[in-house]
Design an enzyme around this catalytic site. Structure first.
Site, PDB file in Angstrom:
ATOM      1  N   ARG A  49     -23.886   2.642  10.885  1.00  0.00           N
ATOM      2  CA  ARG A  49     -22.353   2.144  10.800  1.00  0.00           C
ATOM      3  C   ARG A  49     -22.602   0.869  10.084  1.00  0.00           C
ATOM      4  O   ARG A  49     -23.394   0.340   9.423  1.00  0.00           O
ATOM      5  CB  ARG A  49     -22.220   1.786  12.522  1.00  0.00           C
ATOM      6  N   ASP A 242     -14.110  -4.204   8.964  1.00  0.00           N
ATOM      7  CA  ASP A 242     -14.113  -2.994   8.673  1.00  0.00           C
ATOM      8  C   ASP A 242     -12.814  -2.381   7.882  1.00  0.00           C
ATOM      9  O   ASP A 242     -12.940  -1.644   6.867  1.00  0.00           O
ATOM     10  CB  ASP A 242     -14.021  -1.854   9.967  1.00  0.00           C
TER      11      ASP A 242
END
EC number: 5.3.1.23
Length: 349
Positions: A49, A242
Site C-alpha cells: 500500500r 494518494d
C-alpha cells in the site's frame, strides 16, 4: 539494471516479492507474485500500500503480464492482452493516482514500440521501464526529503498520520523521507505517530520504520492529536498523499482532514510530501477524487479481535480530502509548492 531489492519489494526478473504489510510488525512475511493477477490481488488486499509503492508494483505487474503472453506471435493480440492486464490492475485501488500514472506510462512505452519491435524485445523494454520507475521513485523521494528537511528546525517534533515511509514507496519514503533527511543532516527530530485507525498503518508500519531507523518516536491514538498540539508538543505535521487535485486539495488516509483542521486551529504548519506523479492535473479539485470504501470488517475487527456485532452499521472510507486552505505547503521533488496552488501547481506541468 535487471533487478531491485528494497524493504518493500524485490524484482527477481521472473517474479515480484512483496513484504506483506498486513502482518507487520509482529511477523515479516513475504508474498511472491508470479503473474499479474497475483499482483492485482496483492494491491487490492493491501499486501502492498502507499501510492508510490502501488504504482511501481503495478508496473511490475504489467511486465509479468507481458511475460505471460509473450508466447503469442501476433503483436496486436499481444497488445490486446496487455490492455486486459492494465484494466485488471487499474481496478484494484481507485484513489491512488500513481497506480494509473504508472500503468499509463507502461502502456505508452508499449504503444510507442509496438510498430517496430518484436514481442520478446517489447518484454525487455517494458521490464526496463518498470525498473526505471522503481529506481526513479527512490531518487525522487530523496529529493523530496532534501527539499522538505529545510522546513524543519533542530529540535522539532513532527506529527505524522498513516505511513508515508519506505514501506509506502519503493524506498526512503515521502513524509518520513523528510524526517529521515533532517536526521541525516544532523537535526534532532522527534516524531509523534498517529496509530491511524482502522488499519493501524501508523502504529504497525510508521513506528516500526522509525524505530528501526533510530528516530525517537512516540505512538498516540488518533484522538490524542489535538491534545498533544494544545500542549505545545508539535512543531509541524507532515503527511503523504494518494492524490492531489490541480487546486491543491489532498486525498490521503482517512483522518488526515481531522489532523489538518486541528493543526490550523493550533497554528501548526501542515505539510504534504508527495512526488509530482501524485498530482492529478486533470482533476480540478477534491470533489472529483474517487474515495475508496473498504470492507466493513476492517472496522468490525481489530486484527482478529471482534469489536462489535454483525448488526452494527459500519462506514469505512479509506481516504478523506483535505481542502487546500488547510495545507501550508506541498513538498515535491522539484520544489516546495505554496499557495496559490491553483496557479503554482499548473506551472510545474
Amino acid at each position: 539494471m535487471k533487478n531491485i531489492k528494497t524493504m518493500t519489494m524485490e524484482w527477481t526478473g521472473n517474479s515480484l516479492i512483496l513484504i506483506d504489510q498486513r502482518y507487520l510488525p509482529i511477523e515479516e512475511k513475504y508474498v511472491e507474485c508470479q503473474n499479474y493477477l497475483d499482483v492485482a490481488n496483492s494491491i487490492k488486499d493491501m499486501v502492498v500500500r502507499g501510492a508510490p509503492a502501488i504504482g511501481a508494483t503495478a508496473a511490475f505487474g504489467f511486465v509479468l503480464g507481458a511475460k505471460e503472453f509473450s508466447y503469442l506471435s501476433d503483436k496486436n493480440l499481444f497488445s490486446n492482452k496487455l490492455e486486459e492486464v492494465k484494466n485488471s490492475l487499474s481496478k484494484t485501488r481507485p484513489t491512488a493516482v500513481n497506480l494509473f500514472w504508472a500503468l499509463n506510462r507502461m502502456d505508452k512505452i508499449l504503444k510507442d514500440n509496438l510498430p517496430t519491435k518484436e514481442i520478446n524485445d517489447l518484454v525487455t523494454i517494458l521490464e526496463e521501464e518498470a525498473l526505471k520507475i522503481a529506481y526513479e521513485d527512490i531518487e525522487i523521494n530523496k529529493q523530496i526529503g532534501k527539499n522538505g528537511e529545510a522546513l524543519l528546525n533542530d529540535g522539532d517534533t513532527v506529527l505524522t498520520h498513516c505511513n508515508a515511509g519506505a514501506l509506502a514507496t519503493v524506498d526512503y519514503g515521502t513524509a518520513l523521507g523528510v524526517i529521515r533527511a533532517a536526521v541525516e543532516n544532523g537535526k534532532d527530530i522527534q516524531v509523534y505517530a498517529d496509530e491511524t485507525r482502522p488499519y493501524l498503518q501508523g502504529a504497525r508500519l510508521t513506528v516500526w520504520e522509525l524505530v528501526k531507523s533510530g528516530i525517537k518516536t512516540t505512538l498516540i491514538t488518533d484522538n490524542m492529536a489535538g491534545w498533544v498540539m494544545k500542549q505545545g508538543k508539535i512543531n509541524a505535521v507532515i503527511v503523504g498523499a494518494d492524490r492531489i487535485a490541480r487546486n491543491g486539495d489532498v486525498a490521503n488516509k482517512i483522518g488526515t482532514y481531522s489532523v489538518a483542521v486541528l493543526a490550523k486551529r493550533h497554528g501548526i504548519p501542515f505539510y504534504v510530501a508527495a512526488p509530482l506523479s501524485t498530482i492529478d492535473i486533470e482533476t480540478k479539485n477534491g470533489e472529483g477524487i474517487p474515495i475508496e470504501e473498504r470492507n466493513h470488517n476492517e472496522v468490525r475487527f481489530c486484527h482478529k479481535t471482534r469489536l462489535v456485532t454483525d448488526d452494527v452499521n459500519i462506514y469505512n472510507p479509506a481516504f478523506d480530502v483535505t481542502p487546500n486552505e488547510l495545507v501550508t505547503a506541498i513538498i515535491t521533488e522539484k520544489m516546495v509548492i505554496r499557495p496559490p496552488y491553483e496557479i503554482n501547481i499548473v506551472k510545474l506541468f
